[in-house]
Design a protein around this motif. Structure first.
Motif, PDB file in Angstrom:
ATOM      1  N   ARG A  32     -18.785  -2.003  61.947  1.00  0.00           N
ATOM      2  CA  ARG A  32     -17.514  -1.736  62.620  1.00  0.00           C
ATOM      3  C   ARG A  32     -16.468  -2.612  61.959  1.00  0.00           C
ATOM      4  O   ARG A  32     -16.669  -3.816  61.792  1.00  0.00           O
ATOM      5  N   SER A  33     -15.368  -2.014  61.546  1.00  0.00           N
ATOM      6  CA  SER A  33     -14.311  -2.730  60.835  1.00  0.00           C
ATOM      7  C   SER A  33     -13.057  -2.813  61.689  1.00  0.00           C
ATOM      8  O   SER A  33     -12.712  -1.869  62.397  1.00  0.00           O
ATOM      9  N   TYR A  34     -12.386  -3.953  61.593  1.00  0.00           N
ATOM     10  CA  TYR A  34     -11.175  -4.206  62.370  1.00  0.00           C
ATOM     11  C   TYR A  34     -10.085  -4.713  61.442  1.00  0.00           C
ATOM     12  O   TYR A  34     -10.310  -5.600  60.617  1.00  0.00           O
ATOM     13  N   ARG A  35      -8.887  -4.141  61.589  1.00  0.00           N
ATOM     14  CA  ARG A  35      -7.717  -4.629  60.852  1.00  0.00           C
ATOM     15  C   ARG A  35      -7.085  -5.708  61.712  1.00  0.00           C
ATOM     16  O   ARG A  35      -6.827  -5.498  62.880  1.00  0.00           O
ATOM     17  N   GLN A  36      -6.831  -6.874  61.113  1.00  0.00           N
ATOM     18  CA  GLN A  36      -6.260  -7.993  61.842  1.00  0.00           C
ATOM     19  C   GLN A  36      -4.856  -8.288  61.345  1.00  0.00           C
ATOM     20  O   GLN A  36      -4.404  -7.697  60.363  1.00  0.00           O
ATOM     21  N   THR A  52      -9.259  -8.264  57.278  1.00  0.00           N
ATOM     22  CA  THR A  52     -10.190  -7.397  57.996  1.00  0.00           C
ATOM     23  C   THR A  52     -11.372  -8.215  58.509  1.00  0.00           C
ATOM     24  O   THR A  52     -11.723  -9.247  57.938  1.00  0.00           O
ATOM     25  N   ARG A 105     -14.233  -5.685  72.194  1.00  0.00           N
ATOM     26  CA  ARG A 105     -13.002  -5.105  72.731  1.00  0.00           C
ATOM     27  C   ARG A 105     -11.929  -6.142  73.035  1.00  0.00           C
ATOM     28  O   ARG A 105     -10.864  -5.783  73.510  1.00  0.00           O
ATOM     29  N   ARG A 145      -9.219  -9.200  68.723  1.00  0.00           N
ATOM     30  CA  ARG A 145     -10.136  -8.744  67.689  1.00  0.00           C
ATOM     31  C   ARG A 145      -9.427  -7.957  66.598  1.00  0.00           C
ATOM     32  O   ARG A 145      -9.844  -7.936  65.461  1.00  0.00           O
ATOM     33  N   THR A 153      -7.370  -4.092  65.454  1.00  0.00           N
ATOM     34  CA  THR A 153      -7.464  -2.652  65.642  1.00  0.00           C
ATOM     35  C   THR A 153      -8.706  -2.129  64.939  1.00  0.00           C
ATOM     36  O   THR A 153      -8.865  -2.317  63.734  1.00  0.00           O
ATOM     37  N   GLU A 154      -9.574  -1.467  65.696  1.00  0.00           N
ATOM     38  CA  GLU A 154     -10.796  -0.943  65.071  1.00  0.00           C
ATOM     39  C   GLU A 154     -10.457   0.236  64.172  1.00  0.00           C
ATOM     40  O   GLU A 154      -9.709   1.123  64.543  1.00  0.00           O
TER      41      GLU A 154
END
Length: 75
Positions: free
Chosen positions: A11-15, A20, A66, A70, A72-73
């Motif tokens: 699972r990747s998240y933009r920070q 990431t 969630r 964290r 945006t996924e």
């Protein structure tokens, strides 16, 4: 770094700032990367325990994923 779609099992998240974070669902490990894809840190979150891990996550690991901070996924 440009993502078209996360690899299955991750699972990747933009920070903020374009970095990431990637969560490996099999090993339950996080890695954080610069906007250019260079690894910055890697860790395995542990659940809260008053005696041994007072800074651990509370609830389930899915709740932790969630958290508002964290990012945006990416799906």
């Amino acid at each position: 770094m440009k993502y078209s779609q996360p690899v299955p099992g991750y699972r990747s998240y933009r920070q903020n700032g374009g970095s990431t974070a990637v969560f490996d669902e099999t090993s339950k490990t996080w890695s954080a990367n610069t906007p250019h894809g260079v690894p910055q840190t890697m860790y395995k979150p542990k659940p809260y325990d008053a005696a041994t891990n007072p800074n651990g996550y509370r609830g389930t690991l899915e709740d932790r994923l969630r958290d508002p901070g964290r990012g945006t996924e990416l799906r």
